[in-house]
Design a protein around this motif. Structure first.
Motif, mmCIF file in Angstrom:
data_model
loop_
_atom_site.group_PDB
_atom_site.id
_atom_site.type_symbol
_atom_site.label_atom_id
_atom_site.label_comp_id
_atom_site.label_asym_id
_atom_site.label_seq_id
_atom_site.Cartn_x
_atom_site.Cartn_y
_atom_site.Cartn_z
ATOM 1 N N ALA A 2 0.849 -1.189 0.000
ATOM 2 C CA ALA A 2 0.000 0.000 0.000
ATOM 3 C C ALA A 2 0.885 1.239 0.000
ATOM 4 C CB ALA A 2 -0.885 -0.007 1.234
ATOM 5 N N THR A 3 0.577 2.166 -0.875
ATOM 6 C CA THR A 3 1.279 3.448 -0.801
ATOM 7 C C THR A 3 0.525 4.314 0.186
ATOM 8 O OG1 THR A 3 -0.050 4.230 -2.638
ATOM 9 C CG2 THR A 3 2.140 3.383 -3.168
ATOM 10 N N ARG A 4 1.143 5.377 0.603
ATOM 11 C CA ARG A 4 0.467 6.295 1.508
ATOM 12 C C ARG A 4 -0.578 7.082 0.748
ATOM 13 N NH1 ARG A 4 3.517 9.476 6.146
ATOM 14 N NH2 ARG A 4 4.503 7.692 7.125
ATOM 15 N N ASN A 5 -1.699 7.342 1.394
ATOM 16 C CA ASN A 5 -2.622 8.289 0.793
ATOM 17 C C ASN A 5 -2.719 9.480 1.740
ATOM 18 O OD1 ASN A 5 -4.336 7.518 2.827
ATOM 19 N ND2 ASN A 5 -5.513 6.142 1.536
ATOM 20 N N THR A 6 -3.755 10.277 1.601
ATOM 21 C CA THR A 6 -3.798 11.493 2.413
ATOM 22 C C THR A 6 -4.372 11.242 3.804
ATOM 23 O OG1 THR A 6 -5.906 12.038 1.435
ATOM 24 C CG2 THR A 6 -3.957 13.045 0.441
ATOM 25 N N ALA A 7 -4.747 9.994 4.104
ATOM 26 C CA ALA A 7 -5.224 9.681 5.452
ATOM 27 C C ALA A 7 -4.038 9.357 6.352
ATOM 28 C CB ALA A 7 -6.200 8.517 5.408
ATOM 29 N N ILE A 8 -3.829 10.157 7.354
ATOM 30 C CA ILE A 8 -2.743 9.922 8.302
ATOM 31 C C ILE A 8 -3.284 8.968 9.374
ATOM 32 C CG2 ILE A 8 -1.252 11.018 10.016
ATOM 33 C CD1 ILE A 8 -1.351 13.504 8.123
ATOM 34 N N PRO A 9 -2.667 7.777 9.529
ATOM 35 C CA PRO A 9 -3.238 6.756 10.414
ATOM 36 C C PRO A 9 -3.198 7.148 11.891
ATOM 37 C CG PRO A 9 -1.104 6.038 9.567
ATOM 38 C CD PRO A 9 -1.420 7.328 8.886
ATOM 39 N N ASP A 10 -4.051 6.496 12.685
ATOM 40 C CA ASP A 10 -4.123 6.789 14.122
ATOM 41 C C ASP A 10 -2.805 6.500 14.836
ATOM 42 O OD1 ASP A 10 -6.719 7.624 13.962
ATOM 43 O OD2 ASP A 10 -7.569 5.658 14.445
ATOM 44 N N ASP A 11 -2.067 5.515 14.330
ATOM 45 C CA ASP A 11 -0.812 5.166 15.009
ATOM 46 C C ASP A 11 0.397 5.889 14.409
ATOM 47 O OD1 ASP A 11 -0.645 3.901 12.602
ATOM 48 O OD2 ASP A 11 -0.280 1.895 13.414
ATOM 49 N N GLU A 12 0.146 6.915 13.610
ATOM 50 C CA GLU A 12 1.237 7.702 13.016
ATOM 51 C C GLU A 12 2.142 8.237 14.121
ATOM 52 O OE1 GLU A 12 2.031 8.740 9.726
ATOM 53 O OE2 GLU A 12 3.729 9.764 10.654
ATOM 54 N N LYS A 13 3.431 7.963 13.991
ATOM 55 C CA LYS A 13 4.352 8.393 15.040
ATOM 56 C C LYS A 13 4.814 9.823 14.850
ATOM 57 C CE LYS A 13 6.019 3.804 16.167
ATOM 58 N NZ LYS A 13 5.261 3.137 15.065
ATOM 59 N N GLY A 14 4.745 10.328 13.638
ATOM 60 C CA GLY A 14 5.180 11.686 13.389
ATOM 61 C C GLY A 14 6.693 11.814 13.431
ATOM 62 N N TYR A 15 7.158 13.051 13.391
ATOM 63 C CA TYR A 15 8.594 13.328 13.384
ATOM 64 C C TYR A 15 9.005 13.940 14.704
ATOM 65 C CZ TYR A 15 7.968 12.951 8.332
ATOM 66 O OH TYR A 15 7.650 12.515 7.075
ATOM 67 N N LYS A 16 10.228 13.632 15.138
ATOM 68 C CA LYS A 16 10.755 14.253 16.350
ATOM 69 C C LYS A 16 10.856 15.762 16.140
ATOM 70 C CE LYS A 16 14.256 12.133 18.539
ATOM 71 N NZ LYS A 16 15.468 11.272 18.717
ATOM 72 N N LEU A 17 10.508 16.494 17.178
ATOM 73 C CA LEU A 17 10.488 17.962 17.077
ATOM 74 C C LEU A 17 11.825 18.542 16.647
ATOM 75 C CD1 LEU A 17 8.579 19.464 20.116
ATOM 76 C CD2 LEU A 17 7.778 19.117 17.777
ATOM 77 N N ASP A 18 12.921 17.941 17.147
ATOM 78 C CA ASP A 18 14.213 18.572 16.870
ATOM 79 C C ASP A 18 14.757 18.287 15.471
ATOM 80 O OD1 ASP A 18 14.947 15.985 17.266
ATOM 81 O OD2 ASP A 18 16.119 16.338 19.080
ATOM 82 N N LEU A 19 13.943 17.614 14.643
ATOM 83 C CA LEU A 19 14.331 17.456 13.242
ATOM 84 C C LEU A 19 13.979 18.695 12.435
ATOM 85 C CD1 LEU A 19 13.124 13.822 12.521
ATOM 86 C CD2 LEU A 19 15.449 14.615 12.933
ATOM 87 N N PHE A 20 13.064 19.497 12.965
ATOM 88 C CA PHE A 20 12.599 20.682 12.252
ATOM 89 C C PHE A 20 12.760 21.917 13.142
ATOM 90 C CE2 PHE A 20 10.002 17.137 10.506
ATOM 91 C CZ PHE A 20 10.478 17.178 9.204
ATOM 92 N N CYS A 21 12.441 23.086 12.581
ATOM 93 C CA CYS A 21 12.550 24.316 13.357
ATOM 94 C C CYS A 21 11.206 24.626 13.990
ATOM 95 C CB CYS A 21 13.007 25.467 12.470
ATOM 96 S SG CYS A 21 14.649 25.179 11.808
ATOM 97 N N VAL A 22 11.181 24.590 15.312
ATOM 98 C CA VAL A 22 9.963 24.849 16.080
ATOM 99 C C VAL A 22 10.294 25.978 17.054
ATOM 100 C CG1 VAL A 22 8.471 23.844 17.865
ATOM 101 C CG2 VAL A 22 9.090 22.495 15.870
ATOM 102 N N PRO A 23 9.411 26.978 17.201
ATOM 103 C CA PRO A 23 9.730 28.065 18.125
ATOM 104 C C PRO A 23 10.031 27.527 19.530
ATOM 105 C CG PRO A 23 7.711 28.553 16.923
ATOM 106 C CD PRO A 23 8.089 27.145 16.578
ATOM 107 N N LYS A 24 11.066 28.088 20.117
ATOM 108 C CA LYS A 24 11.517 27.710 21.459
ATOM 109 C C LYS A 24 10.356 27.719 22.455
ATOM 110 C CE LYS A 24 15.223 26.884 23.873
ATOM 111 N NZ LYS A 24 15.856 25.675 23.398
ATOM 112 N N HIS A 25 9.499 28.745 22.361
ATOM 113 C CA HIS A 25 8.432 28.895 23.355
ATOM 114 C C HIS A 25 7.367 27.801 23.278
ATOM 115 C CE1 HIS A 25 7.349 31.570 19.915
ATOM 116 N NE2 HIS A 25 6.124 31.123 20.121
#
Ligand code: IMP
Ligand code: MG
Length: 216
Positions: A2-25
């Motif tokens: 199965a390829t991914r579609n636009t439905a993000i599954p309930d068990d989606e782990k997501g990405y660690k915050l420190d992989l991207f730029c997120v405001p410090k606050h």
């Protein structure tokens, strides 16, 4: 497979915050990035193409549902404009804004309040594209659609960046959907929690501590 579609599954782990730029606050308020900003942009570009294909025969009025829809609205319109100015066929695109409010803390209330916007009667005879950030129960959109139908637009389509998979849904589905998301409270890319987190580019899941911290 199965390829991914636009439905993000309930068990989606997501990405660690420190992989991207997120405001410090906001670092302590979020557990993970669920939809990075770049992916939102790529999906939005394709939504723009689908919308122009279906609606591009006649003057389009893009109606932004404030405040949560404003970032998606601006980005989507940039992509629609790019299509309009780079092809042999093009249609006028005008904008309008409406403010609806149905949320307190992380709970949808039953009352949908309409604040501001032009007279809806300016939409008579037009192709109206309603641009929304997220559909949860569907009540906000159903209310707006019934208000709109009173002024006889030529066509009404709804695009929502997100649709939540939730048992609280009325069954309403927008015409165009960016992503289907799990039943969690999401923030970022103009989605807010009591007005916070609009200044975050990525769509993230709010953690339980933060719900307390920013409670009103
Ligand atoms: P509905 O009427 O239940 O479909 O709710 C739609 C509105 O609730 C959206 O326009 C948002 O403003 C708000 N909303 C629903 N879920 C979320 C969320 O996870 N984060 C931020 N706002 C949300
Ligand atoms: Mg909204």
């Amino acid at each position: 497979y199965a390829t991914r579609n636009t439905a993000i599954p309930d068990d989606e782990k997501g990405y660690k915050l420190d992989l991207f730029c997120v405001p410090k606050h906001y670092e302590e308020d979020l557990d993970q990035v669920i939809i990075p900003h770049g992916l939102i942009m790529d999906r939005t570009e394709r939504l723009a193409r689908d919308i122009v294909r279906d609606m591009g025969g006649h003057h389009i009025v893009a109606l932004c549902v404030l405040k949560g829809g404003y970032t998606f609205f601006a980005d989507l319109l940039d992509y629609i404009k790019a299509l309009n100015q780079n092809s042999d066929k093009s249609v006028p695109l005008t904008v309008d804004f409406i403010r609806l409010k149905s949320y307190c803390n992380d709970q949808s209330t039953n009352i949908v309040k309409v604040i501001g916007g032009d007279e809806l009667s300016t939409l008579t005879g037009k192709n109206v594209l309603i641009v929304e950030d997220i559909v949860e129960t569907g009540r906000t959109m159903e209310t707006l659609l019934s208000l709109l139908s009173e002024c006889n637009p030529k066509m009404v389509k709804v695009v929502s960046l997100l649709v939540k998979r939730t048992p609280r849904s009325s069954g309403y589905r927008p015409d165009y959907i960016g992503f289907e998301v799990p039943d969690s409270f999401l923030v970022g890319y103009a989605l807010d929690y009591n007005e916070y987190f609009r200044d975050l580019s990525h769509i993230c899941i709010l953690n339980e501590n933060a719900k307390e911290k920013y409670k009103v």
